[in-house]
Write a protein that holds these residues in place. Sequence first.
Motif, mmCIF file in Angstrom:
data_model
loop_
_atom_site.group_PDB
_atom_site.id
_atom_site.type_symbol
_atom_site.label_atom_id
_atom_site.label_comp_id
_atom_site.label_asym_id
_atom_site.label_seq_id
_atom_site.Cartn_x
_atom_site.Cartn_y
_atom_site.Cartn_z
ATOM 1 N N PHE A 129 21.240 -80.598 -65.688
ATOM 2 C CA PHE A 129 20.422 -79.394 -65.093
ATOM 3 C C PHE A 129 21.219 -78.097 -64.739
ATOM 4 C CE2 PHE A 129 18.948 -76.876 -61.353
ATOM 5 C CZ PHE A 129 17.788 -76.338 -61.864
ATOM 6 N N PHE A 130 22.651 -78.225 -64.351
ATOM 7 C CA PHE A 130 23.171 -76.756 -64.416
ATOM 8 C C PHE A 130 23.300 -76.106 -65.518
ATOM 9 C CE2 PHE A 130 24.674 -78.767 -60.305
ATOM 10 C CZ PHE A 130 23.681 -78.084 -59.327
ATOM 11 N N VAL A 131 23.597 -76.881 -66.629
ATOM 12 C CA VAL A 131 23.611 -76.430 -68.109
ATOM 13 C C VAL A 131 22.260 -75.773 -68.634
ATOM 14 C CG1 VAL A 131 23.973 -77.001 -70.603
ATOM 15 C CG2 VAL A 131 25.383 -77.954 -68.911
ATOM 16 N N PHE A 132 21.413 -76.631 -68.378
ATOM 17 C CA PHE A 132 20.058 -75.828 -68.623
ATOM 18 C C PHE A 132 19.802 -74.585 -67.826
ATOM 19 C CE2 PHE A 132 15.413 -75.572 -67.400
ATOM 20 C CZ PHE A 132 15.032 -75.229 -68.747
ATOM 21 N N ASN A 133 19.868 -74.595 -66.472
ATOM 22 C CA ASN A 133 19.387 -73.672 -65.882
ATOM 23 C C ASN A 133 20.305 -72.318 -65.994
ATOM 24 O OD1 ASN A 133 17.354 -72.825 -63.775
ATOM 25 N ND2 ASN A 133 19.342 -72.557 -62.325
ATOM 26 N N GLY A 134 21.692 -72.864 -66.294
ATOM 27 C CA GLY A 134 22.627 -71.649 -66.434
ATOM 28 C C GLY A 134 22.128 -71.078 -67.865
ATOM 29 N N SER A 135 21.917 -71.704 -68.648
ATOM 30 C CA SER A 135 21.629 -71.175 -70.074
ATOM 31 C C SER A 135 20.315 -70.206 -69.918
ATOM 32 C CB SER A 135 21.365 -72.249 -71.043
ATOM 33 O OG SER A 135 22.553 -73.113 -71.250
ATOM 34 N N VAL A 136 19.255 -70.832 -69.189
ATOM 35 C CA VAL A 136 17.940 -69.963 -68.934
ATOM 36 C C VAL A 136 18.296 -68.677 -68.349
ATOM 37 C CG1 VAL A 136 15.770 -69.973 -68.421
ATOM 38 C CG2 VAL A 136 16.637 -71.914 -69.437
ATOM 39 N N ALA A 137 19.023 -68.958 -67.340
ATOM 40 C CA ALA A 137 19.671 -67.616 -66.589
ATOM 41 C C ALA A 137 20.405 -66.671 -67.423
ATOM 42 C CB ALA A 137 20.503 -68.081 -65.290
ATOM 43 N N LEU A 138 21.158 -67.087 -68.149
ATOM 44 C CA LEU A 138 21.968 -66.249 -69.380
ATOM 45 C C LEU A 138 20.877 -65.612 -70.162
ATOM 46 C CD1 LEU A 138 24.513 -65.031 -70.451
ATOM 47 C CD2 LEU A 138 24.920 -67.152 -71.648
ATOM 48 N N ALA A 139 20.178 -66.267 -70.786
ATOM 49 C CA ALA A 139 19.066 -65.673 -71.728
ATOM 50 C C ALA A 139 18.106 -64.940 -71.132
ATOM 51 C CB ALA A 139 18.213 -66.982 -72.391
ATOM 52 N N THR A 140 17.909 -64.943 -69.845
ATOM 53 C CA THR A 140 16.964 -63.966 -69.257
ATOM 54 C C THR A 140 17.788 -62.595 -68.922
ATOM 55 O OG1 THR A 140 17.279 -65.005 -66.901
ATOM 56 C CG2 THR A 140 15.350 -65.532 -68.271
ATOM 57 N N ALA A 141 19.174 -62.934 -68.494
ATOM 58 C CA ALA A 141 19.900 -61.607 -68.088
ATOM 59 C C ALA A 141 20.054 -60.600 -69.355
ATOM 60 C CB ALA A 141 21.093 -62.284 -67.593
ATOM 61 N N LEU A 142 20.396 -61.385 -70.757
ATOM 62 C CA LEU A 142 20.446 -60.816 -71.793
ATOM 63 C C LEU A 142 19.377 -60.038 -72.651
ATOM 64 C CD1 LEU A 142 23.328 -63.189 -73.191
ATOM 65 C CD2 LEU A 142 23.693 -61.046 -71.921
ATOM 66 N N TRP A 143 18.183 -60.955 -72.537
ATOM 67 C CA TRP A 143 17.261 -60.590 -73.663
ATOM 68 C C TRP A 143 15.951 -60.297 -72.739
ATOM 69 C CZ3 TRP A 143 19.968 -64.995 -75.351
ATOM 70 C CH2 TRP A 143 21.047 -64.612 -76.334
ATOM 71 N N ALA A 144 15.765 -60.786 -71.550
ATOM 72 C CA ALA A 144 14.259 -60.643 -70.884
ATOM 73 C C ALA A 144 14.316 -59.185 -70.028
ATOM 74 C CB ALA A 144 14.009 -61.812 -70.125
#
Length: 181
Positions: A129-144
């Motif tokens: 879960f932390f891998v998934f959640n952290g990855s989505v958090a990173l993607a939203t920080a960089l590109w959203a």
Amino acid sequence: MLLTALTVLLTLLYPLAIWLGHGRVEPRWLALLLLLAAASRLPALKLSSAARWSVAGALVLVGCAVWSNLLLPLKLYPVLVNAAFLAAFGYSLTTPVSMVERLARLREPDLPPEGVRYTRRVTQVWCAFFVFNGSVALATALWAPEAVWTLYNGVISYILMGVLFAGELLARRRFRRLHDA
């Protein structure tokens, strides 16, 4: 107790505060929120190396935001939080007692061997879960856009955490029924 409540409140409201402040307050001033969140974790430093690394990472993000006056370092804080939890839970898998087992033993000191295996598996699920959640958090920080970042990191990620926690609670009850009989 009051400091713990402040830490939880700051963590929960942080994405909303960043979103509301964006465009109204310079990022270097918004960095004070992250500095306050890091300061609220200071008492935990003597308890956990994960807390020390988390606070150090938050201070690096604060420094980057102050120096660059960019919002991105502040948007990376949820990534840092997930990385810290992943590190703590993941490291516990290299030890005889996993993180979830430690927590379970607070309520049930004499955990049977099947309970130990179960808690190790749950620790692995939380790591995923932390891998998934952290990855989505990173993607939203960089590109959203900021609104999407805020929605995910301030609402959706907490809902997902709650669903995982509730699902595990239901699975644990079923597990206990099957193994207590």
